[in-house]
Design a protein around this motif. Structure first.
Motif, mmCIF file in Angstrom:
data_model
loop_
_atom_site.group_PDB
_atom_site.id
_atom_site.type_symbol
_atom_site.label_atom_id
_atom_site.label_comp_id
_atom_site.label_asym_id
_atom_site.label_seq_id
_atom_site.Cartn_x
_atom_site.Cartn_y
_atom_site.Cartn_z
ATOM 1 N N ARG A 1 0.570 -1.355 -0.163
ATOM 2 C CA ARG A 1 0.042 -0.075 0.035
ATOM 3 C C ARG A 1 1.045 1.332 -0.032
ATOM 4 O O ARG A 1 0.684 2.160 -0.692
ATOM 5 N N ILE A 2 1.912 1.112 1.036
ATOM 6 C CA ILE A 2 2.744 2.601 0.896
ATOM 7 C C ILE A 2 3.336 2.679 -0.545
ATOM 8 O O ILE A 2 3.512 3.959 -0.981
ATOM 9 N N LEU A 3 3.852 1.588 -1.061
ATOM 10 C CA LEU A 3 4.439 1.801 -2.459
ATOM 11 C C LEU A 3 3.558 2.026 -3.439
ATOM 12 O O LEU A 3 3.933 2.903 -4.358
ATOM 13 N N ALA A 4 2.424 1.770 -3.377
ATOM 14 C CA ALA A 4 1.223 2.188 -4.403
ATOM 15 C C ALA A 4 0.664 3.409 -4.148
ATOM 16 O O ALA A 4 0.608 4.395 -5.078
ATOM 17 N N LYS A 5 0.481 3.740 -3.212
ATOM 18 C CA LYS A 5 -0.369 5.113 -2.956
ATOM 19 C C LYS A 5 0.479 6.185 -2.811
ATOM 20 O O LYS A 5 0.224 7.372 -3.515
ATOM 21 N N HIS A 6 1.661 6.013 -2.113
ATOM 22 C CA HIS A 6 2.724 7.264 -2.065
ATOM 23 C C HIS A 6 3.594 7.475 -3.244
ATOM 24 O O HIS A 6 4.090 8.309 -3.449
ATOM 25 N N HIS A 7 3.770 6.291 -4.005
ATOM 26 C CA HIS A 7 4.979 6.359 -4.812
ATOM 27 C C HIS A 7 4.506 5.851 -6.242
ATOM 28 O O HIS A 7 5.431 5.637 -7.176
ATOM 29 N N PHE B 1 13.424 0.808 10.072
ATOM 30 C CA PHE B 1 13.368 -0.563 9.328
ATOM 31 C C PHE B 1 12.441 -0.226 8.253
ATOM 32 O O PHE B 1 12.567 -0.936 7.301
ATOM 33 N N ARG B 2 11.214 0.310 8.374
ATOM 34 C CA ARG B 2 10.312 0.325 7.387
ATOM 35 C C ARG B 2 10.883 1.122 6.165
ATOM 36 O O ARG B 2 10.722 0.778 4.899
ATOM 37 N N ARG B 3 11.650 2.347 6.573
ATOM 38 C CA ARG B 3 12.158 3.008 5.394
ATOM 39 C C ARG B 3 13.167 2.272 4.648
ATOM 40 O O ARG B 3 13.333 2.083 3.375
ATOM 41 N N LEU B 4 14.059 1.441 5.351
ATOM 42 C CA LEU B 4 14.921 0.396 4.811
ATOM 43 C C LEU B 4 14.449 -0.651 3.685
ATOM 44 O O LEU B 4 14.766 -0.601 2.462
ATOM 45 N N MET B 5 13.261 -1.097 4.128
ATOM 46 C CA MET B 5 12.505 -1.863 3.201
ATOM 47 C C MET B 5 11.983 -1.225 2.017
ATOM 48 O O MET B 5 11.920 -1.992 0.814
ATOM 49 N N ILE B 6 11.237 -0.045 1.990
ATOM 50 C CA ILE B 6 10.752 0.635 1.089
ATOM 51 C C ILE B 6 12.000 1.151 0.162
ATOM 52 O O ILE B 6 11.824 0.729 -1.098
ATOM 53 N N ASN B 7 12.824 1.499 0.744
ATOM 54 C CA ASN B 7 14.162 1.965 -0.322
ATOM 55 C C ASN B 7 14.857 0.609 -0.953
ATOM 56 O O ASN B 7 15.182 0.846 -2.196
ATOM 57 N N GLU C 1 15.153 7.808 -7.357
ATOM 58 C CA GLU C 1 13.906 8.185 -6.776
ATOM 59 C C GLU C 1 14.081 8.291 -5.211
ATOM 60 O O GLU C 1 13.169 8.609 -4.498
ATOM 61 N N ILE C 2 14.782 7.588 -4.708
ATOM 62 C CA ILE C 2 15.218 7.287 -3.118
ATOM 63 C C ILE C 2 15.613 8.718 -2.542
ATOM 64 O O ILE C 2 16.712 9.128 -3.029
ATOM 65 N N LYS C 3 14.738 9.200 -1.627
ATOM 66 C CA LYS C 3 15.128 10.512 -0.982
ATOM 67 C C LYS C 3 15.142 10.260 0.646
ATOM 68 O O LYS C 3 14.362 9.229 1.127
ATOM 69 N N PRO C 4 15.982 10.958 1.320
ATOM 70 C CA PRO C 4 16.056 10.679 2.741
ATOM 71 C C PRO C 4 14.679 10.745 3.544
ATOM 72 O O PRO C 4 14.511 10.106 4.499
ATOM 73 N N ASN C 5 13.656 11.386 2.996
ATOM 74 C CA ASN C 5 12.309 11.774 3.543
ATOM 75 C C ASN C 5 11.156 11.239 2.858
ATOM 76 O O ASN C 5 10.192 11.668 2.870
ATOM 77 N N LEU C 6 11.595 10.002 2.020
ATOM 78 C CA LEU C 6 10.614 9.311 1.297
ATOM 79 C C LEU C 6 9.437 8.992 2.258
ATOM 80 O O LEU C 6 9.584 8.766 3.116
ATOM 81 N N ASN C 7 8.256 9.387 1.763
ATOM 82 C CA ASN C 7 6.996 9.175 2.410
ATOM 83 C C ASN C 7 6.901 7.452 2.695
ATOM 84 O O ASN C 7 6.710 6.672 1.737
ATOM 85 N N ILE C 8 6.878 7.348 3.894
ATOM 86 C CA ILE C 8 6.951 5.806 4.377
ATOM 87 C C ILE C 8 5.552 5.484 5.458
ATOM 88 O O ILE C 8 5.617 4.667 5.841
ATOM 89 N N GLU C 9 4.892 6.644 5.452
ATOM 90 C CA GLU C 9 3.632 6.437 6.359
ATOM 91 C C GLU C 9 2.585 5.387 6.041
ATOM 92 O O GLU C 9 2.475 5.167 4.775
#
Length: 341
Positions: free
Chosen positions: A58-64, A276-282, A293-301
């Motif tokens: 969901r994070i990867l689809a909705k935010h990215h 850890f969640r940011r690690l996985m999304i990255n 496309e990876i940014k330090p503040n990538l939306n991981i909510e």
């Protein structure tokens, strides 16, 4: 019509049905941004991959803007999510996938479900492997797929999918679940790696696994078992750190290489930790070639309610269909469903 298309593609989850079996799709693509297709395979017995994977999708689809297909091991009769059932309809979604995110344990799928996984690996598709995927397959000797078994004796594919693709097979626990949590210490020399952008101090609930990844692996973080269930717990006595996060590549017969990211973590409660969640999304961005496309503040909510169940064998929520997780706001998991004891 364009507005209608945008609304549908951004907010509606498609469900492709074969009998009771359902394929869950979170589609964040738009006409001006045809995002890559990521396929998630959730089918372990203990660590609640059926919770952590749809939440990540969901994070990867909705935010990215990715299209994320989530497949589950299900009960053949009811279509309900059945962790570790060795029955996962819909794996043909891998035919056009740009990334496979795999979180399986001891699976022995029917040939028609296993073959798309083999075909995907034969074309050297990128892979993100989590926790028990080091021992994703437990396959009998008379099967045409026995080389993928976690103890494979095939001299050209020793120790199967885990060792040959992810870089390690099952080597044993290295820290007691629910007693020893794990701190992931970033390797200083790798802090500039795209996967570690914005990642500072990842910590996970799951206990450690012992690992010795293949020599061609690049370790991004070592896992330090802790004597306690908080990030500030002291290191467990007598337990030195070992690799817990790494990357590597594998090649197919034609010489094409595919990127691989492996972590021995990723349980339902592990992804509550933002680092850890940011690690996985990255990692998903990097594995499918989107590292720019990876940014330090990538939306991981989290998207929608995330209610992780404390992981354990037979601890999943009963009576949940993949369709119960459809849409952006359906809870993962619905707390009205009972937890097996």
């Amino acid at each position: 019509m364009l507005l209608r298309y945008l609304i549908l593609s951004l907010t509606i989850v498609a469900l492709a049905q074969t009998g009771f079996a359902q394929t869950l799709v979170y589609d964040g693509t738009t006409p001006d941004k045809p995002g890559k297709h990521l396929v998630f395979l959730a089918g372990d017995h203990e660590y609640r991959s059926e919770e952590s994977l749809p939440a990540m999708a969901r994070i990867l689809a909705k935010h990215h803007g990715f299209k994320c297909t989530v497949l589950f091991s299900v009960d053949q009769k009811t279509g309900e999510i059945a962790p570790g059932s060795s029955y996962m309809p819909g794996t043909e979604a891998l035919d056009d996938a740009d990334l496979m995110v795999i979180f399986l344990r001891f699976q022995d799928f029917p040939a028609e479900q296993m073959q798309p996984i083999v075909d995907y690996l034969d074309r050297a598709g990128p892979v993100v492997g989590m926790r028990t995927s080091t021992h994703a397959f437990k396959i009998p000797n008379d099967s045409e797929f026995v080389r993928f078994d976690y103890r494979s004796k095939d001299p050209d594919f020793k120790d199967g999918f885990g060792r040959q693709i992810l870089g390690e097979t099952w080597a044993g626990h290295y820290g007691q679940n629910h007693v020893m949590s794990t701190r992931l210490d970033l390797i200083p020399a790798q802090k500039s790696h795209p996967i570690l952008k914005g990642v500072e101090h990842p910590w996970v609930h799951a206990g450690g696994y012992w690992t010795e990844p293949t020599p061609d692996s690049v370790v991004l973080a070592n896992a330090q078992p802790l004597q306690g269930m908080t990030p500030d717990s002291p290191p467990a006595e007598g337990k030195l750190p070992c690799p817990g996060v790494w990357t590597r590549t594998y090649s197919n017969e034609a010489g094409k290489s595919g990127r691989v990211f492996t972590t021995t973590y990723g349980a339902s409660e592990d992804i509550l930790n933002e680092d850890f969640r940011r690690l996985m999304i990255n990692a998903c961005f990097w594995a499918c070639g989107e590292e720019d496309e990876i940014k330090p503040n990538l939306n991981i909510e989290f998207v929608g309610p995330y209610n992780p169940t404390t992981f354990k064998f037979n601890g999943h929520r009963r009576g949940v269909l993949p369709s119960d997780l459809a849409g952006w706001e359906s809870p993962i998991m619905p707390i009205t469903k009972p937890v097996t004891e």
